[in-house]
Write a protein that holds these residues in place. Structure first.
Motif, short mmCIF file in Angstrom:
data_model
loop_
_atom_site.label_atom_id
_atom_site.label_comp_id
_atom_site.label_asym_id
_atom_site.label_seq_id
_atom_site.Cartn_x
_atom_site.Cartn_y
_atom_site.Cartn_z
N ILE A 29 0.83 -1.20 0.00
CA ILE A 29 0.00 0.00 0.00
C ILE A 29 0.87 1.25 0.00
O ILE A 29 0.59 2.23 -0.71
N ALA A 30 1.95 1.23 0.80
CA ALA A 30 2.81 2.40 0.88
C ALA A 30 3.51 2.70 -0.44
O ALA A 30 3.68 3.87 -0.82
N LEU A 81 8.45 -12.30 -0.76
CA LEU A 81 7.78 -13.11 -1.79
C LEU A 81 6.33 -12.69 -1.95
O LEU A 81 5.82 -12.54 -3.08
N THR A 82 5.64 -12.48 -0.83
CA THR A 82 4.24 -12.03 -0.89
C THR A 82 4.14 -10.66 -1.53
O THR A 82 3.20 -10.38 -2.29
N LEU A 83 5.10 -9.81 -1.24
CA LEU A 83 5.08 -8.46 -1.79
C LEU A 83 5.16 -8.49 -3.32
O LEU A 83 4.49 -7.70 -4.00
N PHE A 84 5.95 -9.40 -3.87
CA PHE A 84 6.03 -9.51 -5.33
C PHE A 84 4.67 -9.84 -5.93
O PHE A 84 4.24 -9.21 -6.92
N PHE A 85 3.96 -10.80 -5.34
CA PHE A 85 2.64 -11.18 -5.88
C PHE A 85 1.61 -10.07 -5.66
O PHE A 85 0.69 -9.92 -6.48
N LEU A 86 1.74 -9.30 -4.58
CA LEU A 86 0.83 -8.19 -4.38
C LEU A 86 1.04 -7.11 -5.44
O LEU A 86 0.06 -6.52 -5.93
N THR A 101 -6.23 -6.64 -9.30
CA THR A 101 -7.28 -7.66 -9.15
C THR A 101 -7.66 -7.84 -7.68
O THR A 101 -8.85 -7.90 -7.33
N LEU A 102 -6.66 -7.91 -6.82
CA LEU A 102 -6.94 -8.08 -5.39
C LEU A 102 -7.67 -6.87 -4.81
O LEU A 102 -8.55 -7.01 -3.96
N ALA A 103 -7.31 -5.66 -5.27
CA ALA A 103 -7.98 -4.46 -4.78
C ALA A 103 -9.45 -4.45 -5.19
O ALA A 103 -10.33 -4.07 -4.39
N ALA A 104 -9.74 -4.85 -6.43
CA ALA A 104 -11.14 -4.91 -6.87
C ALA A 104 -11.93 -5.93 -6.07
O ALA A 104 -13.08 -5.69 -5.68
#
Length: 362
Positions: free
Chosen positions: A50-51, A178-183, A189-192
């Motif tokens: 988010i930042a 690793l999670t940050l890369f996928f975010l 898509t995840l935000a929607a």
């Protein structure tokens, strides 16, 4: 007339809905329990994403062809280096200091440690401290006995615990990156999906709550992290001018401590005491007063403007969210606390807003 017991009763209309809700809640709780060890890493990845998202979105609009792979790799690597480089510098500095500490311990065992001259100049307790120093540190045999109390088995146990803790944190950090890369890769898509879920859970206010929480994270990052690093930079310059040992390292530590409200005075107060111990009372007083001015301006002017302006929260709620979050979740609470306060404040405004009165029948 009594109903026939053999006649089947109609099922409750709400039965299937209640069963589905209970099943969904049970699955969610099981999933959280399964992932509870990695939840802090997931939360840190979400906060970092988010930042950094405004910069990532601008880069994605400029280079749309690289949005799915190259840009997520670049932004993820840059954030990882942002954490790894200071840790590497601290490790190098600690390695350099370890040799000097070992040499100091060897000299202490051979000839003892004479009390420093400033000890007797303390206004309170100077004579008592000097007497204790003479009894425990000035005598080589007393120093050897003091060091012998640290048994080798205890040191080995402490080393094992420290190694296990460092390994665990390294694994969590790797999982966060690793999670940050996928975010970054699938963020839109995840935000929607998150907006649709919040709208279904909270109604029309759901999307506003989600946006308010994201704005709170942005404001908290600016108000805590950036302002804290600015405080560390200013005080690092002051350390160098005043002659404090290792001003760069101490400035970095001050910047990290300044992220937490009211923590920076502990560091620059210690630096001022070091200068007092070296006989530079004027420089020590100047460092302490300059640090108090910097912290006062940052905590009472800059941070409230940044965090409160982004979240539209009173500074008291921001401060309670930060301190309560730190007490409940550690450093993660620095960002979760204000975000929760912002969401609760918005929901309170929604629930207490005046409703238009229905027209009365004539």
């Amino acid at each position: 007339m009594r109903p026939d017991p053999a006649t089947p009763r109609p099922a409750l209309a709400g039965g299937p809905a209640i069963a589905r809700i209970a099943l969904a809640a049970g699955l969610v709780l099981l999933g959280l329990w399964t992932l509870h060890g990695f939840l802090p890493a997931l939360a840190w990845a979400v906060i970092l994403a988010i930042a950094a998202w405004p910069g990532f979105a601008r880069a994605g609009r400029r280079w749309p062809a690289q949005r799915r792979l190259l840009l997520p790799i670049i932004f993820t690597g840059a954030i990882a280096l942002l954490f790894l480089l200071p840790l590497g510098l601290l490790a190098v500095q600690a390695g350099r200091e370890a040799g000097g500490l070992l040499h100091w311990l060897q000299e202490a065992q051979q000839s003892g440690l004479p009390p420093p001259a400033w000890l007797t100049k303390l206004p309170l307790g100077g004579a008592a401290l000097r007497h204790w120093w003479q009894q425990n540190l000035a005598d080589p045999e007393a120093v050897a006995g003091l060091l012998a109390r640290l048994r080798q088995s205890e040191l080995l146990g402490m080393g094992r615990e420290l190694g296990a803790s460092l390994l665990h944190r390294a694994i969590l950090f790797g999982f966060t990156i690793l999670t940050l890369f996928f975010l970054f890769r699938d963020g839109e898509t995840l935000a929607a999906q998150a907006r649709r879920a919040s709208a279904r859970l909270l109604g029309p206010a759901g999307e506003r709550v989600a946006r308010q929480m994201m704005a709170s994270v942005h404001g908290t990052v600016d108000g805590l992290v950036l302002v804290g690093l600015g405080e560390g930079l200013l005080l690092g310059i002051a350390y160098a001018l005043a002659g404090v040992p290792h001003p760069t390292l101490l400035g970095a530590v001050t910047g990290l401590a300044a992220i937490i409200p009211f923590a920076a005075p502990v560091v620059f107060g210690g630096a001022a005491l070091v200068l007092f111990a070296q006989g530079a009372a004027t420089a020590g007083l100047a460092v302490f007063l300059f640090g108090m001015v910097v912290v006062f301006v940052a905590d009472h002017a800059v941070r409230p403007a940044l965090i409160g302006g982004a979240t539209r929260l009173p500074f008291l709620l921001v401060l309670l969210g930060i301190l309560g979050g730190v007490e409940s979740w550690g450093l993660l609470g620095l960002f979760l606390g204000p975000a929760l306060m912002a969401a609760l404040a918005l929901l309170w405004q929604e629930w207490t807003a005046p409703r238009p009165e229905a027209p009365r029948p004539g």
